[in-house]
Design a protein around this motif. Structure first.
Motif, PDB file in Angstrom:
ATOM      1  N   ASN A 144     -21.007 -12.668 -25.382  1.00 16.72           N
ATOM      2  CA  ASN A 144     -20.341 -13.721 -25.186  1.00 16.72           C
ATOM      3  C   ASN A 144     -18.758 -13.448 -24.284  1.00 16.72           C
ATOM      4  OD1 ASN A 144     -21.718 -15.184 -26.924  1.00 16.72           O
ATOM      5  ND2 ASN A 144     -20.993 -14.463 -28.527  1.00 16.72           N
ATOM      6  N   ARG A 145     -18.284 -12.043 -24.298  1.00 15.21           N
ATOM      7  CA  ARG A 145     -17.365 -11.697 -23.706  1.00 15.21           C
ATOM      8  C   ARG A 145     -16.999 -10.522 -22.887  1.00 15.21           C
ATOM      9  NH1 ARG A 145     -13.190 -13.538 -28.806  1.00 15.21           N
ATOM     10  NH2 ARG A 145     -13.749 -15.601 -28.509  1.00 15.21           N
ATOM     11  N   LEU A 146     -16.282 -10.468 -21.936  1.00 15.34           N
ATOM     12  CA  LEU A 146     -16.077  -9.327 -21.148  1.00 15.34           C
ATOM     13  C   LEU A 146     -14.576  -8.931 -21.370  1.00 15.34           C
ATOM     14  CD1 LEU A 146     -18.061  -9.982 -17.736  1.00 15.34           C
ATOM     15  CD2 LEU A 146     -18.703  -8.549 -19.681  1.00 15.34           C
ATOM     16  N   PHE A 147     -14.114  -7.600 -21.402  1.00 13.25           N
ATOM     17  CA  PHE A 147     -12.705  -7.265 -21.524  1.00 13.25           C
ATOM     18  C   PHE A 147     -12.180  -6.323 -20.289  1.00 13.25           C
ATOM     19  CE2 PHE A 147     -15.260  -7.688 -25.203  1.00 13.25           C
ATOM     20  CZ  PHE A 147     -14.609  -8.339 -26.022  1.00 13.25           C
ATOM     21  N   HIS A 148     -10.833  -6.959 -20.026  1.00 10.40           N
ATOM     22  CA  HIS A 148     -10.308  -6.297 -18.894  1.00 10.40           C
ATOM     23  C   HIS A 148      -8.957  -5.394 -19.796  1.00 10.40           C
ATOM     24  CE1 HIS A 148      -8.348  -6.070 -15.037  1.00 10.40           C
ATOM     25  NE2 HIS A 148      -7.255  -6.182 -15.274  1.00 10.40           N
ATOM     26  N   TYR A 149      -8.922  -4.130 -19.387  1.00 12.89           N
ATOM     27  CA  TYR A 149      -8.002  -3.415 -19.828  1.00 12.89           C
ATOM     28  C   TYR A 149      -6.740  -3.348 -18.945  1.00 12.89           C
ATOM     29  CZ  TYR A 149     -11.208  -1.780 -23.684  1.00 12.89           C
ATOM     30  OH  TYR A 149     -12.025  -1.599 -24.476  1.00 12.89           O
ATOM     31  N   THR A 150      -5.458  -3.531 -19.516  1.00 14.68           N
ATOM     32  CA  THR A 150      -4.412  -3.787 -18.692  1.00 14.68           C
ATOM     33  C   THR A 150      -3.136  -3.135 -19.495  1.00 14.68           C
ATOM     34  OG1 THR A 150      -3.079  -5.057 -17.034  1.00 14.68           O
ATOM     35  CG2 THR A 150      -3.827  -5.909 -19.450  1.00 14.68           C
ATOM     36  N   SER A 151      -1.983  -3.240 -18.741  1.00 14.43           N
ATOM     37  CA  SER A 151      -0.674  -3.038 -19.342  1.00 14.43           C
ATOM     38  C   SER A 151       0.019  -4.070 -20.156  1.00 14.43           C
ATOM     39  CB  SER A 151       0.225  -2.021 -18.164  1.00 14.43           C
ATOM     40  OG  SER A 151       0.457  -2.917 -17.410  1.00 14.43           O
ATOM     41  N   LEU A 152       1.200  -3.990 -20.455  1.00 17.49           N
ATOM     42  CA  LEU A 152       2.308  -4.932 -20.904  1.00 17.49           C
ATOM     43  C   LEU A 152       2.830  -5.843 -19.665  1.00 17.49           C
ATOM     44  CD1 LEU A 152       4.221  -3.221 -23.363  1.00 17.49           C
ATOM     45  CD2 LEU A 152       2.492  -4.966 -23.800  1.00 17.49           C
ATOM     46  N   GLY A 153       2.886  -5.099 -18.589  1.00 17.24           N
ATOM     47  CA  GLY A 153       3.297  -5.669 -17.346  1.00 17.24           C
ATOM     48  C   GLY A 153       2.150  -6.349 -16.752  1.00 17.24           C
ATOM     49  N   GLY A 154       0.913  -5.741 -16.928  1.00 16.45           N
ATOM     50  CA  GLY A 154      -0.138  -6.642 -16.430  1.00 16.45           C
ATOM     51  C   GLY A 154      -0.344  -8.139 -17.154  1.00 16.45           C
ATOM     52  N   ILE A 155      -0.298  -8.160 -18.510  1.00 11.85           N
ATOM     53  CA  ILE A 155      -0.394  -9.465 -19.031  1.00 11.85           C
ATOM     54  C   ILE A 155       0.631 -10.534 -18.467  1.00 11.85           C
ATOM     55  CG2 ILE A 155       0.639  -8.938 -21.137  1.00 11.85           C
ATOM     56  CD1 ILE A 155      -1.369 -10.796 -22.518  1.00 11.85           C
TER      57      ILE A 155
END
Length: 292
Positions: free
Chosen positions: A2-13
């Motif tokens: 159902n979902r795919l996940f993207h890992y990032t930083s606080l600045g990224g979001i």
């Protein structure tokens, strides 16, 4: 799935929400610069094997080996996702210590976005045997399009050494300079285009735990921008995934291992509310991973 996940930083979001976009990086400037060439090398090995081991198809082997030298990652941009949420290796590899986030996107929304742009959302291929099989299948299809030798293999094998050399020269000239050149060029161009699509999906088996999917954007319509990396400028494009057909794509945010995890959770909820995304679920990772 159902979902795919993207890992990032606080600045990224912050960047994702402000631009309503995810960044796709030029294939030459990914973390592992050799990734694109991993698949391309397989194709060259197959072509080299034909050149070295099969005199009958020497002209075909030479043509595809020569053609593959022109394959490049120009105008090819990649955005990465994982099938797996809250994965320790992803926190460690793709997020700043103690300040990582995992963004969960609805698979169908991502797929619809890609279809609307003419981009591809596909699963990476890790198994060596499967990679070889994929390349060999394309080479076989290329040969089906390629002009055939004047002699059947059985007749070719009856020729003496001089006769075989002459047959090889005639075949090479016919497909590289003579009347069969247009058909030969079209077949090799097709192979190169297919290899350029496949190469970004090949990854080393050692990374199989990541279960990566990629958006691959060839010759994108988006404006190319630049960000500073540690030692160079990395070209990227913004994929506007939180508007239009993909407006509801973001469904959850997981706060990674963090010395102020619950304070971070609260701030992420406030941030999402401020962008009208209060329905996005926010969770905290239970992993006992200390990276700060």
């Amino acid at each position: 799935m159902n979902r795919l996940f993207h890992y990032t930083s606080l600045g990224g979001i912050l960047g994702v929400l402000r631009s309503r976009s995810l960044w796709a990086t030029h294939a030459y400037y990914l973390n592992d610069a050799s990734e694109f060439f991993h698949g391309l090398d397989f194709a060259k090995q197959v072509a080299g094997g034909i050149l070295m081991e099969d005199d009958y198809l020497e002209a075909f082997g030479w043509a595809i080996r020569h053609g593959l030298e022109s394959v490049s990652a120009d105008d090819l941009y990649v955005a990465s996702f994982s099938e797996k949420a809250d994965l320790r290796s992803q926190w460690r590899g793709y997020c700043p210590p103690g300040a990582g986030l995992c963004l969960g996107f609805e698979f169908d929304c991502l797929e619809e976005f890609c279809q609307s742009r003419g981009y591809r959302l596909e699963q990476c291929i890790y198994e060596h045997d499967q990679q070889i099989q994929q390349v060999e299948s394309l080479v076989t299809q290329c040969f089906e399009r390629f002009p055939k030798p004047a002699f059947a293999r059985s007749d070719y094998e009856k020729l003496n050494s001089k006769g075989r050399v002459n047959a090889n020269i005639d075949y090479r000239l016919s497909t590289s300079e003579g009347p069969d050149k247009p058909q030969a060029d079209a077949a090799v161009d097709w192979l190169c285009a297919e290899i350029s699509k496949l190469a970004p999906l090949f990854k080393n088996e050692g990374f199989h735990e990541e279960s990566e999917w990629r958006i691959v954007a060839k010759e994108p319509r988006e404006l190319v921008q630049f960000r500073a990396s540690s030692s160079y400028l990395a070209p990227y494009i913004e994929l506007e995934m939180l508007s239009g057909v993909a407006v509801s794509a973001l469904r959850e945010v997981i706060v990674g291992p963090n010395p102020n995890q619950h304070r971070c959770e609260s701030s992420i909820k406030m941030l999402l509310d401020s962008f009208g995304l209060g329905n996005v679920e926010v969770k905290v990772s239970p992993l006992p991973f200390n990276s700060w």
